[in-house]
Design an enzyme around this catalytic site. Structure first.
Site, mmCIF file in Angstrom:
data_model
loop_
_atom_site.group_PDB
_atom_site.id
_atom_site.type_symbol
_atom_site.label_atom_id
_atom_site.label_comp_id
_atom_site.label_asym_id
_atom_site.label_seq_id
_atom_site.Cartn_x
_atom_site.Cartn_y
_atom_site.Cartn_z
ATOM 1 N N ARG A 118 0.809 -1.243 0.000
ATOM 2 C CA ARG A 118 0.000 0.000 0.000
ATOM 3 C C ARG A 118 0.830 1.275 0.000
ATOM 4 O O ARG A 118 0.376 2.336 0.414
ATOM 5 C CB ARG A 118 -0.965 0.019 1.183
ATOM 6 C CG ARG A 118 -1.938 -1.145 1.141
ATOM 7 C CD ARG A 118 -3.112 -0.917 2.061
ATOM 8 N NE ARG A 118 -3.984 -2.073 2.011
ATOM 9 C CZ ARG A 118 -3.807 -3.179 2.729
ATOM 10 N NH1 ARG A 118 -2.797 -3.252 3.573
ATOM 11 N NH2 ARG A 118 -4.642 -4.181 2.611
ATOM 12 N N LYS A 140 2.854 11.365 -11.463
ATOM 13 C CA LYS A 140 2.060 10.461 -12.305
ATOM 14 C C LYS A 140 2.879 9.199 -12.536
ATOM 15 O O LYS A 140 4.002 9.285 -13.056
ATOM 16 C CB LYS A 140 1.752 11.104 -13.656
ATOM 17 C CG LYS A 140 0.565 12.022 -13.629
ATOM 18 C CD LYS A 140 0.202 12.400 -15.059
ATOM 19 C CE LYS A 140 -0.942 13.372 -15.093
ATOM 20 N NZ LYS A 140 -1.205 13.841 -16.477
ATOM 21 N N LYS A 231 6.543 23.189 -13.764
ATOM 22 C CA LYS A 231 5.693 22.009 -13.550
ATOM 23 C C LYS A 231 5.229 21.950 -12.098
ATOM 24 O O LYS A 231 4.064 21.644 -11.819
ATOM 25 C CB LYS A 231 6.429 20.724 -13.933
ATOM 26 C CG LYS A 231 5.534 19.504 -13.711
ATOM 27 C CD LYS A 231 5.847 18.312 -14.550
ATOM 28 C CE LYS A 231 4.799 17.216 -14.288
ATOM 29 N NZ LYS A 231 5.034 15.993 -15.032
ATOM 30 N N GLU A 241 -5.053 16.533 -11.557
ATOM 31 C CA GLU A 241 -5.543 16.911 -12.895
ATOM 32 C C GLU A 241 -7.062 17.044 -12.975
ATOM 33 O O GLU A 241 -7.729 16.433 -13.810
ATOM 34 C CB GLU A 241 -5.029 15.928 -13.952
ATOM 35 C CG GLU A 241 -5.089 16.540 -15.351
ATOM 36 C CD GLU A 241 -4.304 15.750 -16.397
ATOM 37 O OE1 GLU A 241 -3.159 15.358 -16.140
ATOM 38 O OE2 GLU A 241 -4.868 15.565 -17.481
ATOM 39 N N ASN A 249 -0.404 18.951 -20.941
ATOM 40 C CA ASN A 249 -0.591 18.079 -22.103
ATOM 41 C C ASN A 249 -0.653 18.874 -23.400
ATOM 42 O O ASN A 249 -1.181 18.399 -24.410
ATOM 43 C CB ASN A 249 -1.872 17.254 -21.937
ATOM 44 C CG ASN A 249 -1.760 16.320 -20.769
ATOM 45 O OD1 ASN A 249 -0.731 15.672 -20.587
ATOM 46 N ND2 ASN A 249 -2.783 16.279 -19.938
ATOM 47 N N HIS A 252 -0.220 17.249 -26.672
ATOM 48 C CA HIS A 252 -0.279 15.811 -26.413
ATOM 49 C C HIS A 252 -1.530 15.131 -26.953
ATOM 50 O O HIS A 252 -1.537 13.914 -27.132
ATOM 51 C CB HIS A 252 -0.173 15.532 -24.913
ATOM 52 C CG HIS A 252 1.221 15.702 -24.367
ATOM 53 N ND1 HIS A 252 1.931 16.876 -24.487
ATOM 54 C CD2 HIS A 252 2.040 14.848 -23.697
ATOM 55 C CE1 HIS A 252 3.107 16.737 -23.913
ATOM 56 N NE2 HIS A 252 3.210 15.512 -23.427
ATOM 57 N N HIS A 256 -0.561 11.760 -28.589
ATOM 58 C CA HIS A 256 -0.984 10.420 -28.188
ATOM 59 C C HIS A 256 -1.596 9.663 -29.366
ATOM 60 O O HIS A 256 -1.388 8.464 -29.518
ATOM 61 C CB HIS A 256 -1.946 10.489 -26.999
ATOM 62 C CG HIS A 256 -1.249 10.884 -25.728
ATOM 63 N ND1 HIS A 256 -1.867 11.581 -24.715
ATOM 64 C CD2 HIS A 256 0.034 10.699 -25.317
ATOM 65 C CE1 HIS A 256 -0.987 11.794 -23.737
ATOM 66 N NE2 HIS A 256 0.168 11.274 -24.085
HETATM 67 P P1 NAD Z 1 12.788 6.080 -21.963
HETATM 68 O O1 NAD Z 1 12.655 5.909 -20.526
HETATM 69 O O2 NAD Z 1 12.357 4.965 -22.856
HETATM 70 O O3 NAD Z 1 14.306 6.423 -22.310
HETATM 71 C C1 NAD Z 1 14.665 6.629 -23.658
HETATM 72 C C2 NAD Z 1 15.873 5.759 -24.058
HETATM 73 O O4 NAD Z 1 17.052 6.347 -23.503
HETATM 74 C C3 NAD Z 1 15.812 4.345 -23.535
HETATM 75 O O5 NAD Z 1 16.356 3.482 -24.498
HETATM 76 C C4 NAD Z 1 16.708 4.403 -22.310
HETATM 77 O O6 NAD Z 1 17.265 3.149 -21.970
HETATM 78 C C5 NAD Z 1 17.774 5.363 -22.767
HETATM 79 N N1 NAD Z 1 18.469 6.086 -21.709
HETATM 80 C C6 NAD Z 1 17.963 6.554 -20.547
HETATM 81 N N2 NAD Z 1 18.877 7.288 -19.905
HETATM 82 C C7 NAD Z 1 19.982 7.270 -20.673
HETATM 83 C C8 NAD Z 1 21.247 7.877 -20.549
HETATM 84 N N3 NAD Z 1 21.546 8.673 -19.535
HETATM 85 N N4 NAD Z 1 22.157 7.648 -21.515
HETATM 86 C C9 NAD Z 1 21.840 6.878 -22.582
HETATM 87 N N5 NAD Z 1 20.660 6.301 -22.774
HETATM 88 C C10 NAD Z 1 19.731 6.506 -21.814
HETATM 89 O O7 NAD Z 1 12.025 7.378 -22.480
HETATM 90 P P2 NAD Z 1 11.792 8.830 -21.843
HETATM 91 O O8 NAD Z 1 11.698 9.736 -23.012
HETATM 92 O O9 NAD Z 1 12.747 9.150 -20.770
HETATM 93 O O10 NAD Z 1 10.357 8.677 -21.183
HETATM 94 C C11 NAD Z 1 9.217 8.363 -21.944
HETATM 95 C C12 NAD Z 1 8.196 7.771 -21.011
HETATM 96 O O11 NAD Z 1 7.857 8.743 -20.034
HETATM 97 C C13 NAD Z 1 6.892 7.377 -21.684
HETATM 98 O O12 NAD Z 1 6.514 6.104 -21.216
HETATM 99 C C14 NAD Z 1 5.889 8.423 -21.212
HETATM 100 O O13 NAD Z 1 4.587 7.914 -21.090
HETATM 101 C C15 NAD Z 1 6.449 8.778 -19.869
HETATM 102 N N6 NAD Z 1 6.097 10.123 -19.407
HETATM 103 C C16 NAD Z 1 5.587 10.237 -18.172
HETATM 104 C C17 NAD Z 1 5.277 11.483 -17.659
HETATM 105 C C18 NAD Z 1 4.779 11.606 -16.259
HETATM 106 O O14 NAD Z 1 4.376 12.695 -15.860
HETATM 107 N N7 NAD Z 1 4.840 10.568 -15.476
HETATM 108 C C19 NAD Z 1 5.486 12.632 -18.445
HETATM 109 C C20 NAD Z 1 6.017 12.472 -19.730
HETATM 110 C C21 NAD Z 1 6.328 11.204 -20.207
HETATM 111 N N1 GLY Z 2 3.265 15.141 -18.203
HETATM 112 C C1 GLY Z 2 1.967 15.581 -17.841
HETATM 113 C C2 GLY Z 2 1.718 15.632 -16.384
HETATM 114 O O1 GLY Z 2 2.564 15.327 -15.579
HETATM 115 O O2 GLY Z 2 0.646 15.989 -15.990
#
Ligand code: NAD
Ligand code: GLY
Length: 361
Positions: A118, A140, A231, A241, A249, A252, A256
């Protein structure tokens, strides 16, 4: 060292710092141990990041779970693997999950922390630009479902975010640009965030393109700090939200759909977002929400950063529209658009008719 304090109005227990500095990973546990009383740590990462930075997180009380790399592994199955490992190593209520990686790892590890017994402590160590400016902040957390992205998740704030700008040196240009799309997003929504400081992020980005692409650490630290401040101001006002947070977004709704119709394989999230931002600026211009002058100014920045602005195929417009309707932000089938209305201002509208949208795709 740049520090952003995230405070959440509706949730006094959830305030935490984002520490932004070069080389934080060399002393990570010095910071981590200030923000958790955990005896044991489970570090969640993927094979790429483990090979690059795993050693830096070794600790006598830390175990690792190394998942395969990629958005396609952001699944219930990977979540289960994290939970299995947590049980296997007997992680207890006061212990802590550490996410070492980009947004995929951060979202999954955070969700595991939210539901394991939990809820246990959770620390984010984002290693991509996108995760340092966006996904590690604001709580998130989620995994994807076969019927939709991030469809299973929670709002669960970390105890600490450690953004080590040195990790960005190993990031390739494509992934770096992916993060820059989210950075530009903040420039276009800055005024609507209601921060009590004026960062003029558009101007900062216009002047610092060369230093940003050179990955000048001081410039990057300031850039990440500005984005995290914007942010956190938004999340402070609307953690779950119910309204304002939806402005994050920007671009976005299209993004999406682009990711969805291309099965999350063709474009990175940031690439889809920059195309989405161009499409929403087109829509805002064609519906007279913004002037031609602001449209040109916005596009100038997007192109200055050489971000993608066009799809390289002709999408099936009906499929595209249907995909937009299946976004989480849809209510009663009407699509919510975060539309620009003025320089760095946006508002949420849901009354744009289908034909107008289709014409722009
Ligand atoms: P990711 O986590 O897939 O990383 C991108 C690539 O870079 C991967 O291949 C990873 O292994 C590599 N990588 C990571 N750090 C590295 C480094 N320092 N050096 C070399 N390679 C490295 O992608 P991302 O763009 O970081 O994140 C995308 C994800 O984030 C999506 O799933 C999206 O839904 C999510 N997201 C979440 C929020 C939120 O508020 N929680 C906001 C935006 C995006
Ligand atoms: N990336 C959108 C949010 O965190 O709300």
């Amino acid at each position: 060292m740049n520090i952003v304090e995230v405070k959440i109005k509706a949730n006094k227990e959830s305030s935490y710092p984002i520490i932004i500095e070069q080389g934080l990973l060399d002393n990570a546990y010095k910071y981590i141990q200030k923000y958790t009383k955990a005896n044991k740590f489970l570090v969640v990462t993927n094979d790429t990041i483990f090979n690059l930075y795993g050693k830096k997180l070794e600790h006598q009380n830390a175990e690792f779970i190394v998942l395969p790399d990629g958005e396609i592994y952001k699944t219930m199955e990977s979540l289960n693997k994290i939970l299995d490992k947590a049980l296997e190593i007997k992680l207890e209520r006061k212990d802590c999950i550490i996410a070492l990686g980009g947004g995929v790892i951060g979202d999954m590890a955070g969700f595991a922390a939210a539901i394991y017994q939990r809820g246990i402590d959770f620390i984010q160590i984002p290693t991509t630009l996108l995760s340092q400016v966006d996904s590690s902040v604001g709580g998130k957390v989620a995994v994807n479902h076969t019927l939709g992205k991030n469809m299973v998740g929670a709002f669960y704030q970390p105890k600490l975010v450690l953004a080590d700008t040195n990790t960005l040196n190993s990031l390739d240009k494509r992934q770096f640009k992916t993060g820059l799309s989210e950075v530009l997003k903040y420039a276009f929504i800055e005024k609507t965030c209601n921060a009590n400081e004026n960062f003029d992020l558009y101007d900062f980005l216009s002047k610092n393109r060369a230093e940003i692409y050179k990955k000048n650490p001081e410039t990057l630290k300031r850039l990440i700090e500005i984005c995290c401040k914007l942010k956190s101001v938004v999340v402070n006002q609307d953690e779950k939200e119910k309204g304002l947070r939806a402005i994050l977004n920007f671009g976005h709704t299209y993004a999406h759909a682009i990711e969805n119709i291309t099965h999350y394989e063709k474009y990175t999230h940031g690439e889809a977002v920059s195309i989405g931002m161009k499409l929403i600026f087109d829509l805002a211009k064609s519906t007279n929400y913004i002037s031609g002058e602001y449209y040109n100014k916005a596009l100038k920045l997007i192109t200055k950063y050489e971000l993608l602005t066009e799809l390289d195929f002709n999408p099936d417009k009906e499929e595209f529209y249907t995909s937009m309707q299946s976004d989480k932000k849809v209510s009663n089938q009407s699509i919510n658009f975060v539309i620009p209305t003025n320089e760095y201002e946006v508002k949420i509208v849901n009354n744009i008719d289908k034909n107008t949208v289709l014409k722009g795709i």
